[in-house]
Design a protein around this motif. Structure first.
Motif, mmCIF file in Angstrom:
data_model
loop_
_atom_site.group_PDB
_atom_site.id
_atom_site.type_symbol
_atom_site.label_atom_id
_atom_site.label_comp_id
_atom_site.label_asym_id
_atom_site.label_seq_id
_atom_site.Cartn_x
_atom_site.Cartn_y
_atom_site.Cartn_z
ATOM 1 N N ASP A 489 -5.917 -3.316 17.644
ATOM 2 C CA ASP A 489 -5.484 -3.843 16.340
ATOM 3 C C ASP A 489 -4.404 -4.906 16.506
ATOM 4 O O ASP A 489 -4.436 -5.946 15.852
ATOM 5 C CB ASP A 489 -4.934 -2.711 15.459
ATOM 6 C CG ASP A 489 -6.021 -1.807 14.908
ATOM 7 O OD1 ASP A 489 -7.178 -2.260 14.851
ATOM 8 O OD2 ASP A 489 -5.721 -0.656 14.551
ATOM 9 N N LYS A 592 0.982 -1.489 4.676
ATOM 10 C CA LYS A 592 -0.224 -1.735 5.484
ATOM 11 C C LYS A 592 0.190 -2.242 6.845
ATOM 12 O O LYS A 592 1.087 -3.066 6.954
ATOM 13 C CB LYS A 592 -1.115 -2.785 4.821
ATOM 14 C CG LYS A 592 -2.174 -2.226 3.900
ATOM 15 C CD LYS A 592 -3.175 -3.299 3.523
ATOM 16 C CE LYS A 592 -4.098 -2.881 2.391
ATOM 17 N NZ LYS A 592 -4.864 -1.688 2.653
ATOM 18 N N LYS A 596 -4.452 -1.160 7.976
ATOM 19 C CA LYS A 596 -4.551 0.281 7.713
ATOM 20 C C LYS A 596 -3.462 0.671 6.725
ATOM 21 O O LYS A 596 -2.328 0.207 6.836
ATOM 22 C CB LYS A 596 -4.325 1.081 9.002
ATOM 23 C CG LYS A 596 -5.478 1.035 9.973
ATOM 24 C CD LYS A 596 -5.134 1.887 11.189
ATOM 25 C CE LYS A 596 -6.049 1.573 12.359
ATOM 26 N NZ LYS A 596 -5.486 2.011 13.629
#
Length: 611
Positions: A489, A592, A596
């Motif tokens: 990520d 966030k 996510k």
């Protein structure tokens, strides 16, 4: 030097055990040096009979320098040292050892490397795996854990036991001992040889220990032997700042000290000379939620209010923009960058902050504990995909990605320095199912060719199946699946704003050069820069301004903290982070992170006194 009442009581203590609970910024170094001076000047104790133990060489040197300054001289016979240096001195006289018998760090790493290679264990991040194995070996030795009942977190239990035994065998054959052996051998020597024990008991008549909350079982067992029969043990520490359980430190040793020494006196240094009122109030509210601790509360010496700012943001990107804006504002108001620190719970996430600081040309120092995300093996995998998609055909690039995810394509296909798909098709011409896999790979690489780095990583993750490969990889090697996905990520997030692979590669090159440059700056004290460090690394330091970022559930407290004692340790770590600040404390939390949804940390509520 004016001492407050509690400090005076501690300094004036002569015989028997004493427990000094020293809160953050309460002057513990002052108390240790002043008490040492008091024993010599007031009670005429011989300097050679005093032992002052700290945990690091740097702390030992600082303690000795402070003592010499207070004594107004340049030499002393007082024994200042770390646990390891003191215990090695005992071994040196008993076994005629020299520093050449102590195995060096690079030798330990090479030793483990040769063992895992011989055993045929393959790990992508070899450096990280070796570090974990060495840490576990240290844990087993430092806590005198029976090997058969130890369960490894970095590999299979039997595999770890074989590595452990082979490692010990190899270093013995080379006539070497490691730092943990120093403790084990010293304990065995003093337990078995009463004559040698008496000799050292007679020498070390007064023992003072700093940062006692970080002690492990073996260190404590040796200290108890050395202190007998006088038990002139003067221990200084703070159970609320015990944050090294993963290294074997046991806070319960400090909590149980009065049980081991029922006649021990107890003093609490509760006046904090570092932080403003608001910061101290906030820290007290947080730490009062821990159940297993000495009941106490810090009081501020400073009369200024200080400022505590807690902000929530929609995204991590917004958080980091606010961060640089506040840095600019404070810098313009006259606070040097060197008096500011950004604290992160783990290394992950520091990359996005460094990226933002570089974008705004803000000088920074990131300690060695903050690794470069672009050196991670996952980054290297993704770059290999992109470089092949751009037309590169080096054998090494193909070998890197060919079975990530599993395609069951043999390494033997790649017998030339350059790869072409015709050779692959020819190699598998009679195996139709393999031809399909090669077709799919060729199609995927063609699709990647026209994408931006962000879209390419998304395609590699989902369409190519790289994310599933990572999950399987983590399961096979007992790694945290979430941590690997978090790395993925972070890499993907860092590609936003780059239109081509070439542009992103150029940025990575600049990023690495910037990190190299700031590593050189670390040795130059004249350069002003903001510090980026983990909460663990910040212990013992202080700054005018502290920014704590990503204060979210699963980060702080960390997702690995499942048991009540784990949560208490996480709370202590957050308490350490809060109490680094003198005047300004910022607590930032995004809703966030890497697309996510994130919950704010439970600690944020506790700071307000909402239990």
């Amino acid at each position: 030097m004016m001492l407050n009442q509690a400090q005076q009581e501690a300094v004036g203590h002569k015989d028997g055990p004493m427990l000094v609970l020293a809160g953050p910024g309460s002057g513990k170094t002052l108390v240790i040096t002043e008490r040492t001076k008091y024993l010599i000047n007031k009670h005429k104790i011989s300097e050679g009979n005093i032992l002052v133990i700290t945990f690091t060489r740097a702390a030992s040197k600082e303690m000795k320098d402070r003592f010499l300054k207070t004594m107004k001289r340049s030499k002393t016979a007082v024994n200042f040292g770390t646990f390891h240096s003191v215990f090695f001195t005992i071994l040196k006289y008993a076994y005629n050892l020299s520093v050449n018998n102590i195995i060096k760090d690079d030798e330990r790493i090479n030793c483990i490397k040769s063992i895992i290679n011989k055993m045929g264990i393959s790990y992508d991040d070899e450096k990280e795996f070796i570090a974990e194995i060495l840490s576990e070996i240290s844990m087993v030795k430092g806590n005198r854990i029976e090997l058969s009942s130890y369960y490894s977190s970095s590999c299979g239990d039997e595999v770890f036991r074989r590595i452990y035994q082979e490692y010990n065998k190899k270093i013995r054959q080379a006539n070497r001992i490691d730092f943990d052996d120093m403790l084990l051998l010293c304990y065995e020597l003093l337990s078995q040889r009463e004559d040698i024990l008496r000799l050292w008991q007679d020498k070390f008549r007064y023992i003072l220990i700093d940062e006692f909350q970080d002690i492990n079982i073996l260190q404590y067992d040796i200290i108890k032997l050395l202190a007998k029969p006088r038990n002139n043990l003067f221990i200084v520490g703070d159970d609320d700042q015990s944050i090294y359980r993963f290294r074997g430190a046991r806070p319960e040793i400090m909590l149980n000290f009065p049980k081991d020494y029922p006649n021990c006196k107890k003093i609490f240094l509760n006046i904090n000379y570092r932080s403003g009122i608001k910061i101290i109030e906030t820290a007290n509210k947080l730490i009062s939620n821990n159940k297993v601790r000495y009941e106490k509360s810090l009081k501020p010496h400073k009369k200024d209010e200080a400022r505590v700012v807690s902000c929530q943001f929609e995204t991590m990107g917004e958080q980091n923009i606010k961060l640089v804006e506040e840095i600019y504002k404070l810098f313009k108001s006259g606070i040097p960058l060197s008096e500011m620190a950004i604290l992160v719970r783990t290394n992950l996430g520091a990359g996005a902050i460094i990226h933002k600081l570089m974008e705004y040309n803000i000088p920074f120092f990131a300690g060695d504990n903050i690794p470069n995300i672009y050196d991670h093996w996952i980054t290297e995998d993704l770059i290999a995909y992109m470089r092949i998609a751009m037309g590169e055909d080096g054998r090494g690039l193909y070998l890197r990605i060919i079975n990530r995810p599993k395609r069951y394509i043999s390494r033997e296909c790649f017998d030339t320095s350059q790869v072409n798909f015709e050779d692959l098709y020819n190699y598998y011409e009679d195996k139709e199912w393999m031809i399909d896999r090669i077709d799919q790979l060729e199609y995927d690489l063609a699709m990647l060719a026209g994408m931006s780095p962000y879209a390419a990583i998304q395609y590699i993750r989902r369409a190519v199946g790289y994310e599933d490969f990572l999950k399987e990889y983590a399961k096979d090697r007992r790694l945290s699946e979430e941590e690997l996905i978090d790395v993925l990520d972070e890499i993907q997030e860092g590609t936003k704003g780059f239109d081509s692979f070439v542009e992103w590669f150029e940025y990575i090159k600049q990023y690495k050069e910037e990190l190299k440059k700031q590593a050189q700056h670390n040795t130059n004290k004249n350069i002003d820069g903001i510090r980026i460090m983990t909460m663990h690394s910040s212990k013992g330091l202080e700054f005018e301004t502290v920014f704590i970022v990503d204060v979210n559930e699963d980060i702080t407290p960390h997702k690995k903290a499942l048991l009540p004692e784990d949560i208490e340790e996480e709370r202590r770590l957050f308490y350490v982070a809060l109490t680094r600040a003198k005047k300004y404390l910022y607590i930032f939390s995004p809703k966030k992170r890497y697309n996510k949804d994130m919950e704010p940390s439970r600690f944020i509520n506790e700071l307000k006194g909402n239990n």
